[in-house]
Design an enzyme around this catalytic site. Structure first.
Site, PDB file in Angstrom:
ATOM      1  N   HIS A 473       0.712  -1.067  -0.041  1.00 38.52           N
ATOM      2  CA  HIS A 473      -0.283   0.377  -0.062  1.00 38.52           C
ATOM      3  C   HIS A 473       0.788   1.316  -0.196  1.00 38.52           C
ATOM      4  O   HIS A 473       0.064   2.705  -0.624  1.00 38.52           O
ATOM      5  CB  HIS A 473      -1.257  -0.018   1.398  1.00 38.52           C
ATOM      6  CG  HIS A 473      -2.385   1.033   1.303  1.00 38.52           C
ATOM      7  ND1 HIS A 473      -2.153   2.148   0.194  1.00 38.52           N
ATOM      8  CD2 HIS A 473      -3.482   0.441   1.390  1.00 38.52           C
ATOM      9  CE1 HIS A 473      -3.532   2.312   0.439  1.00 38.52           C
ATOM     10  NE2 HIS A 473      -4.132   2.009   1.007  1.00 38.52           N
ATOM     11  N   TYR A 589     -14.560   6.170   8.399  1.00 43.57           N
ATOM     12  CA  TYR A 589     -13.395   6.061   7.646  1.00 43.57           C
ATOM     13  C   TYR A 589     -14.206   5.747   5.841  1.00 43.57           C
ATOM     14  O   TYR A 589     -14.445   4.532   6.274  1.00 43.57           O
ATOM     15  CB  TYR A 589     -12.120   5.455   8.033  1.00 43.57           C
ATOM     16  CG  TYR A 589     -11.275   5.860   7.144  1.00 43.57           C
ATOM     17  CD1 TYR A 589     -10.708   7.107   7.677  1.00 43.57           C
ATOM     18  CD2 TYR A 589     -10.962   5.594   5.656  1.00 43.57           C
ATOM     19  CE1 TYR A 589      -9.198   6.966   6.199  1.00 43.57           C
ATOM     20  CE2 TYR A 589     -10.026   5.376   5.209  1.00 43.57           C
ATOM     21  CZ  TYR A 589      -9.125   6.970   5.484  1.00 43.57           C
ATOM     22  OH  TYR A 589      -7.519   7.089   5.068  1.00 43.57           O
ATOM     23  N   THR A 602      -4.841  10.586  -0.925  1.00 43.13           N
ATOM     24  CA  THR A 602      -6.010  10.368  -0.110  1.00 43.13           C
ATOM     25  C   THR A 602      -6.558  11.614   1.052  1.00 43.13           C
ATOM     26  O   THR A 602      -5.356  12.560   1.611  1.00 43.13           O
ATOM     27  CB  THR A 602      -5.799   8.956   0.654  1.00 43.13           C
ATOM     28  OG1 THR A 602      -5.330   8.935   1.900  1.00 43.13           O
ATOM     29  CG2 THR A 602      -6.050   8.231  -0.341  1.00 43.13           C
TER      30      THR A 602
END
Length: 783
Positions: A473, A589, A602
């Site tokens: 990630h 979230y 993000t």
């Protein structure tokens, strides 16, 4: 052994008559072709660098400007208002040029300067235009005259035929919101989660921070925003991802699935051959910047493309305190794992990329290899699945020299990693629930030692030809991997195809050197570290409960008819389902993106709002009228869409607070407000995977399952969804079996899960942790 018989460029022996030199013409040919290939790539990168560097102009426009200037000079017209004459006088002092030469050089220099000035002006104008985000807040389908004029100006200054990185220097910087605005939005977001007393206490902390410490921290953040390209992204990558010392498997890595129903071939090697070739075609386009930049608003507004840069030839390198990302410009091989062995596979032959049938041939050679793993080799990748510090120490102690270093370099510098799995996975019509659950579990962690979790992505091809990705990630977010994956699946199915017997099209080539088996010497002490890492990883994997399911009662078609955002609709459905499951509201979230700004990544949309809670309570009240429920639903959906737009346009809450917290740590000052905010658990973590490339109207059979991730909180849920077509949505829901609301008990017939929630509902579900998984909840009962 096969690796001992690889061709070399030359061999020699010493004889009484001197040195006997024997040349290998085939090896020399491959060396020559490899060099040609490398120089071609360097030239293409150099050329693309120039094209991108002068965008939105083009290199040919320089000639047009210079010729225009020279033409006016010969027509006795001075377009420079005396500047050319000054340049001419300066050149005259050198005494090494004739008058005619001076005039030509002066014209060229002025024309070049004018050309550069025009480029800078166009870029600055485009950046100013792209800094306007009012179009985001306009009512859907209704554009004002001002917005239409703005769109026309953006297109005018955007140039023609942009390459992937053409807009990078024209994108605006991420703005730093005012501290008071962020604090007020934060208080608004937590109001439905706190009682009056808790909220008054938090309000006091927040206002004290906004008045006293906040402005001081904000000053440093403003300074960074002026100096750095993006004030968030580097700290986000370092502190959220690279400094994490726990396992990245499940906790950070995520996965992408294959087609839902479609199975192009059942031959494992053939599927691997076509898909690997499709991935390499994508990499070729990426190297040449032939991938089109993502444009919003009717192909008008560009998104940042920076995250594509490290997609290939990249690996996460473990460190004691922080990991690093190692990226090499080019890689001519991949590493393939099968039944405990690692193989290095070259991707080029005769100076060209291997064809699908040739890659299939290489994969089949690996599948047919019946050699045993070397000591410690089989479970080696468990080091990447466990805690980071033991892996960092083991890497330094046992993999920094000799053949271990060479083999590890081969893995870490590979274009990407491939696992040829020896089990079957994928959707099964006769058992859709268990098959999809097991499929998701296999992709997110597998056996914990058969995926290299540090690579940017691992391609997993199962025994029955189904496939998937496991992605790291830190280097990029899911939409970037999703863009690759959709393009690869479309290329494989629509362009490459298979022969009638399931093999890749084309012919085999026996002249290609066979894959090289990597060599390891793993001492007993290192094997103990591997086993400890594997124990940590297995405990984590066994604790993850995953449910993946396809919802086809309706999709975005019906939702849009109700004039509602499909994403907002799903988020409200999740709020209602979560409340019915837990009997309370939780901090939620939802991942949004900030790629309207340079190097944006993000931002968080806090989906649990006062409006959404009002809607949920109304839905649970049987005395409420349908008219009131619909009204509150529309208010909640509108609020969610507004928050999403704020997040996309740089006015989010959480990244600003995160960076203020980092500054406070650098300054060694304590903030009770920031400490409490950053420690709040996200018990409902959600994300939408966008459908970007595949046109399901033309190819409805190409339905994809999307992808998913593990739970963020030990007592929470991770929910990923992909809104596929007009009539379907696919969900992935993860949680932890060790959560206090989930109790494992033994009854006749084997282990069972007792699901207990605060509403009083209790249900038993059979579970077999490995390899099959259970269906814990019906999360879409709210819908």
């Amino acid at each position: 052994m096969a690796e001992a018989h690889q061709a070399v460029a030359f061999q020699f022996t010493v004889t009484p008559d001197g040195i006997d030199l024997r040349m290998s013409h085939e090896a020399l040919k491959q060396i020559y072709l490899s060099g040609v290939h490398s120089w071609k790539k360097k030239f293409i990168r150099f050329k693309n660098g120039i094209i991108t560097g002068v965008y939105p102009a083009s290199p040919s426009s320089w000639l047009i400007v210079v010729v225009g200037v020279m033409s006016t000079m010969y027509a006795k017209i001075d377009p420079s208002l005396g500047i050319i004459a000054k340049i001419n006088r300066t050149l005259d002092t050198t005494g090494c040029m004739s008058n005619q030469t001076q005039n030509i050089v002066s014209g060229i220099l002025f024309g070049t300067g004018l050309w550069v000035a025009l480029i800078v002006t166009m870029r600055y104008s485009l950046k100013m235009l792209l800094s306007y985000h009012g179009w985001m807040f306009a009512e859907h389908g209704k554009l004002s005259a001002g917005t239409r004029v703005w769109m026309a100006l953006v297109k005018l200054f955007s140039g023609r035929k942009p390459m992937l990185y053409s807009f990078q220097t024209s994108l605006p910087r991420l703005p730093v919101p005012a501290v008071k605005d962020t604090v007020n939005r934060y208080l608004e977001s937590v109001r439905p989660l706190m009682d009056d007393g808790e909220f008054r206490r938090m309000e006091g902390l927040a206002k004290d921070f906004a008045f006293n410490l906040g402005p001081r921290l904000q000053w440093y953040l403003k300074l960074k925003s002026w100096w750095a390209t993006n004030y968030v992204s580097d700290w986000w990558e370092e502190y959220v991802y690279l400094r994490g010392r726990g396992p990245i498997m499940v906790n950070s890595n995520y996965f992408a699935m294959d087609f839902l129903y479609l199975s192009p071939t059942t031959l494992q090697a053939a599927r691997a051959g076509n898909v690997i070739h499709a991935i390499l075609l994508y990499r070729k386009k990426l190297d040449r910047q032939e991938i089109k930049p993502i444009l919003l608003m009717g192909s008008t507004v560009p998104l940042c493309s920076a995250q594509w840069e490290r997609m290939f030839n990249t690996s996460r390198i473990p460190g004691e305190e922080s990991d690093t990302l190692q990226h090499v410009k080019d890689s001519k091989h991949i590493v393939v794992y099968h039944k405990g062995r690692y193989f290095k596979v070259w991707l080029y032959h005769d100076g060209r990329l291997l064809k699908p049938r040739e890659i299939e041939q290489q994969m089949q050679r690996i599948l047919d290899d019946d050699s045993e793993p070397q000591t410690g080799e089989k479970k080696l990748a468990a080091l990447t699945a466990g805690d980071r510090v033991p892996w960092a120490r083991a890497r330094q102690a046992y993999f920094s020299h000799g053949k271990n270093k060479q083999s590890l370099d081969a893995v870490e510098k590979a274009a990407f990693f491939v696992t040829l799995d020896d089990i079957e996975q994928g959707y099964r019509k006769e058992d859709p629930v268990r098959s999809l659950d097991a499929y998701a579990k296999s992709l997110i962690h597998g056996r914990c030692y058969d995926r290299w979790f540090d690579k940017t992505f691992t391609l997993i091809v199962f025994k029955n030809g189904r496939m998937g990705l496991n992605a790291e990630h830190s280097w990029a977010d899911a939409p970037i991997v999703g863009h690759l994956w959709e393009n690869v699946m479309a290329t494989e199915y629509l362009e490459l195809g298979y022969s009638e017997d399931g093999h890749c099209k084309g012919d085999t080539n026996q002249n290609i050197p066979i894959p090289t088996k990597l060599q390891w010497e793993i001492p007993e002490e290192c094997q103990e570290v591997i086993e400890r890492s594997l124990s940590t990883a297995i405990a984590l994997a066994d604790d993850v409960d995953f449910h993946s399911f396809f919802f086809d009662a309706f999709g975005k078609g019906l939702i849009k008819k109700a004039k509602t955002s499909p994403d907002g609709f799903v988020q409200l459905a999740l709020q209602l389902a979560h409340y019915r499951d837990m009997g309370k509201f939780s901090l939620t979230y939802e991942a949004s993106m900030t790629r309207l700004f340079r190097e944006g990544r993000t931002e968080t949309v806090r989906s649990c709002t006062v409006e959404s809670c009002n809607f949920v309570r109304t839905m649970e009240d049987p005395t409420e009228s349908n008219e009131n429920k619909l009204k509150l639903f529309q208010l909640a959906a509108a609020k969610h869409q507004h928050l999403y737009r704020l997040a996309m346009t740089g006015a989010g809450i959480d990244r600003h607070l995160f960076c203020l917290y980092v500054v406070s740590k650098y300054l060694a000052v304590d903030s009770p407000f920031l400490k409490e905010v950053l420690s709040e658990p996200w018990r409902l973590s959600t994300s939408q995977t966008p459908q970007q490339h595949i046109d399901l109207k033309k190819n409805p059979e190409m339905l994809s399952c999307g992808g998913g991730f593990g739970p963020v909180a030990d007592d929470g849920y991770g929910v990923s969804y992909i809104i596929l077509d007009e009539d379907s949505i696919h969900f992935h829901v993860s949680s932890k079996i060790s959560c206090s609301d989930t109790v494992i008990c033994q009854v006749e017939g084997g282990p069972q899960i007792l699901c207990v929630n605060s509403c009083g509902t209790q249900e038993l579900y059979p579970i077999n942790l490995i390899p099959e998984y259970h269906d814990q909840h019906n999360y879409l009962q709210a819908v």
